[in-house]
Design an enzyme around this catalytic site. Sequence first.
Site, PDB file in Angstrom:
ATOM      1  N   ARG A  40     -19.991 112.706  61.411  1.00  0.00           N
ATOM      2  CA  ARG A  40     -19.847 112.627  59.961  1.00  0.00           C
ATOM      3  C   ARG A  40     -19.641 114.030  59.419  1.00  0.00           C
ATOM      4  NH1 ARG A  40     -23.124 116.181  59.224  1.00  0.00           N
ATOM      5  NH2 ARG A  40     -22.834 115.903  56.995  1.00  0.00           N
ATOM      6  N   GLY A  41     -19.307 114.078  58.137  1.00  0.00           N
ATOM      7  CA  GLY A  41     -18.958 115.369  57.524  1.00  0.00           C
ATOM      8  C   GLY A  41     -17.445 115.413  57.351  1.00  0.00           C
ATOM      9  N   ALA A  42     -16.967 115.667  56.143  1.00  0.00           N
ATOM     10  CA  ALA A  42     -15.537 115.532  55.870  1.00  0.00           C
ATOM     11  C   ALA A  42     -14.627 116.218  56.895  1.00  0.00           C
ATOM     12  CB  ALA A  42     -15.249 116.035  54.441  1.00  0.00           C
ATOM     13  N   ARG A  85     -13.663 105.229  56.617  1.00  0.00           N
ATOM     14  CA  ARG A  85     -14.449 105.679  55.462  1.00  0.00           C
ATOM     15  C   ARG A  85     -13.468 106.157  54.380  1.00  0.00           C
ATOM     16  NH1 ARG A  85     -19.271 109.656  56.724  1.00  0.00           N
ATOM     17  NH2 ARG A  85     -20.068 108.751  54.782  1.00  0.00           N
ATOM     18  N   GLN A 192     -29.355 113.579  56.096  1.00  0.00           N
ATOM     19  CA  GLN A 192     -28.595 114.670  56.709  1.00  0.00           C
ATOM     20  C   GLN A 192     -29.343 116.006  56.577  1.00  0.00           C
ATOM     21  OE1 GLN A 192     -27.294 112.363  54.647  1.00  0.00           O
ATOM     22  NE2 GLN A 192     -25.123 111.936  55.049  1.00  0.00           N
ATOM     23  N   ASP A 233     -16.496 116.229  49.665  1.00  0.00           N
ATOM     24  CA  ASP A 233     -15.701 115.279  50.436  1.00  0.00           C
ATOM     25  C   ASP A 233     -14.312 115.122  49.854  1.00  0.00           C
ATOM     26  OD1 ASP A 233     -18.682 114.484  50.925  1.00  0.00           O
ATOM     27  OD2 ASP A 233     -17.505 113.684  52.601  1.00  0.00           O
ATOM     28  N   ASN A 243     -19.095 114.243  46.384  1.00  0.00           N
ATOM     29  CA  ASN A 243     -19.924 114.762  47.463  1.00  0.00           C
ATOM     30  C   ASN A 243     -21.108 113.830  47.644  1.00  0.00           C
ATOM     31  OD1 ASN A 243     -20.301 116.952  49.427  1.00  0.00           O
ATOM     32  ND2 ASN A 243     -22.165 117.410  48.267  1.00  0.00           N
ATOM     33  N   LYS A 244     -21.931 114.131  48.651  1.00  0.00           N
ATOM     34  CA  LYS A 244     -23.062 113.279  48.980  1.00  0.00           C
ATOM     35  C   LYS A 244     -23.878 112.851  47.773  1.00  0.00           C
ATOM     36  CE  LYS A 244     -23.575 111.987  51.996  1.00  0.00           C
ATOM     37  NZ  LYS A 244     -22.940 110.699  52.306  1.00  0.00           N
TER      38      LYS A 244
HETATM   39  C1  LIG Z   1     -18.651 119.936  55.070  1.00  0.00           C
HETATM   40  S1  LIG Z   1     -19.222 118.291  55.106  1.00  0.00           S
HETATM   41  C2  LIG Z   1     -18.766 117.713  53.563  1.00  0.00           C
HETATM   42  C3  LIG Z   1     -19.592 116.536  53.092  1.00  0.00           C
HETATM   43  O1  LIG Z   1     -19.593 115.398  54.013  1.00  0.00           O
HETATM   44  C4  LIG Z   1     -20.910 114.798  53.986  1.00  0.00           C
HETATM   45  O2  LIG Z   1     -20.858 113.382  53.866  1.00  0.00           O
HETATM   46  P1  LIG Z   1     -21.290 112.422  55.127  1.00  0.00           P
HETATM   47  O3  LIG Z   1     -22.529 113.013  55.737  1.00  0.00           O
HETATM   48  O4  LIG Z   1     -21.515 111.066  54.478  1.00  0.00           O
HETATM   49  O5  LIG Z   1     -20.095 112.430  56.042  1.00  0.00           O
HETATM   50  C5  LIG Z   1     -21.569 115.383  52.765  1.00  0.00           C
HETATM   51  O6  LIG Z   1     -21.119 114.761  51.570  1.00  0.00           O
HETATM   52  C6  LIG Z   1     -21.058 116.817  52.867  1.00  0.00           C
HETATM   53  O7  LIG Z   1     -21.316 117.575  51.735  1.00  0.00           O
END
Ligand SMILES: CSC[C@H]1O[C@H](OP(=O)(O)O)[C@H](O)[C@@H]1O
Length: 341
Positions: A40-42, A85, A192, A233, A243-244
């Site tokens: 996960r993570g953009a 996603r 996270q 994101d 974002n999250k």
């Molecule tokens: C550099 S990661 C960007 C962003 O992605 C994360 O979402 P997820 O854990 O659901 O994939 C989170 O929003 C981060 O800030």
Amino acid sequence: MMPDGRLEMLDQRRLPAEEVWLPMPTYEAVADGIREMAIRGAPAIGIAAAYGVALAARAIFEQTSSADGLEVKLAPIYAHLAETRPTAVNLFWALERMKKCVVESAVLSGAARVERLFEEAAAISKEDRDNNERMGRLGADLFGPGTRIMTHCNTGGLATGGLGTAIGIIRALHHAGKLEHVWIGETRPYLQGARLTTWECQQDQIPSTLITDSMAAHFMQQGKVDAVIVGADRVAANGDVANKIGTYGLAVLCGYHKIPFYVAAPISTIDMETPSGEAIEIEQRSPREVTHLNGMAIAPEGMDAASPAFDMTPSSLIRAIITEDGILEAPYDVALAGLLG
Ligand SMILES: CSC[C@H]1O[C@H](OP(=O)(O)O)[C@H](O)[C@@H]1O
């Protein structure tokens, strides 16, 4: 990508208790890993999808002894990966870049064409790593010695191809001796912050404290936060940011407490096709992610729960957007258009 050409990904659902590497033999496995947030993570999602396309091309070549017609044969694979996603634009940016590479590689044949696609996926990952380093240096220059940062979610090496975005700046501050402390928001419900950012900060011996999401306002009120830095994101053309979930609340708190609120995002997370935050699709995940913790019910059976995975922060609450090619300030539509030329 392992030296022998196999793809493996660290299962982030098992951290911090266990470091389990998942084999990723097929594009379907990559798609499952993204959808289930093993990866996960953009930026990391984009990198994974890029390798998923290359894996699919390799499978087609191995099954048919030909790499001809990949432009058509890979169409359902793009769609399958794109459905995992909806919010992180990096997924779609990476797929478009791989589509372009597939077309341009038509001059190659057989294994050489497949290898070219793996090279493109590797290039996407390396560029993100290099971008993180530039972003870290630029962001760290914004702060003086003794800085105390609050951050949300995980934006480090687990979420990118390198040192991270917001956490990349935190790492640069730490290495410059300018970081006094990091307040890490746990980031319910996937945690996270509690599971992943703590793990990364401990590895780098970054002075940090885990707090619940509900403690953020308290530490701001206590005067213990100099700035908030988060990831993104998707950045819309007017500077609104998805974002999250929980990010918007932090931005509002920063406005009240007059604490600068920064977004760290690579250019691959900027989406000039989306005019403003209202147009960004917010992923809705399973209510079970809220009603259960490690499989144990924390709410009564049958209780409904909302689980938006992201929220939208209007650009008016953002002090600056830190990218690898510059620090953008309002008016963001002008700044973003200027950056992307
Ligand atoms: C550099 S990661 C960007 C962003 O992605 C994360 O979402 P997820 O854990 O659901 O994939 C989170 O929003 C981060 O800030």
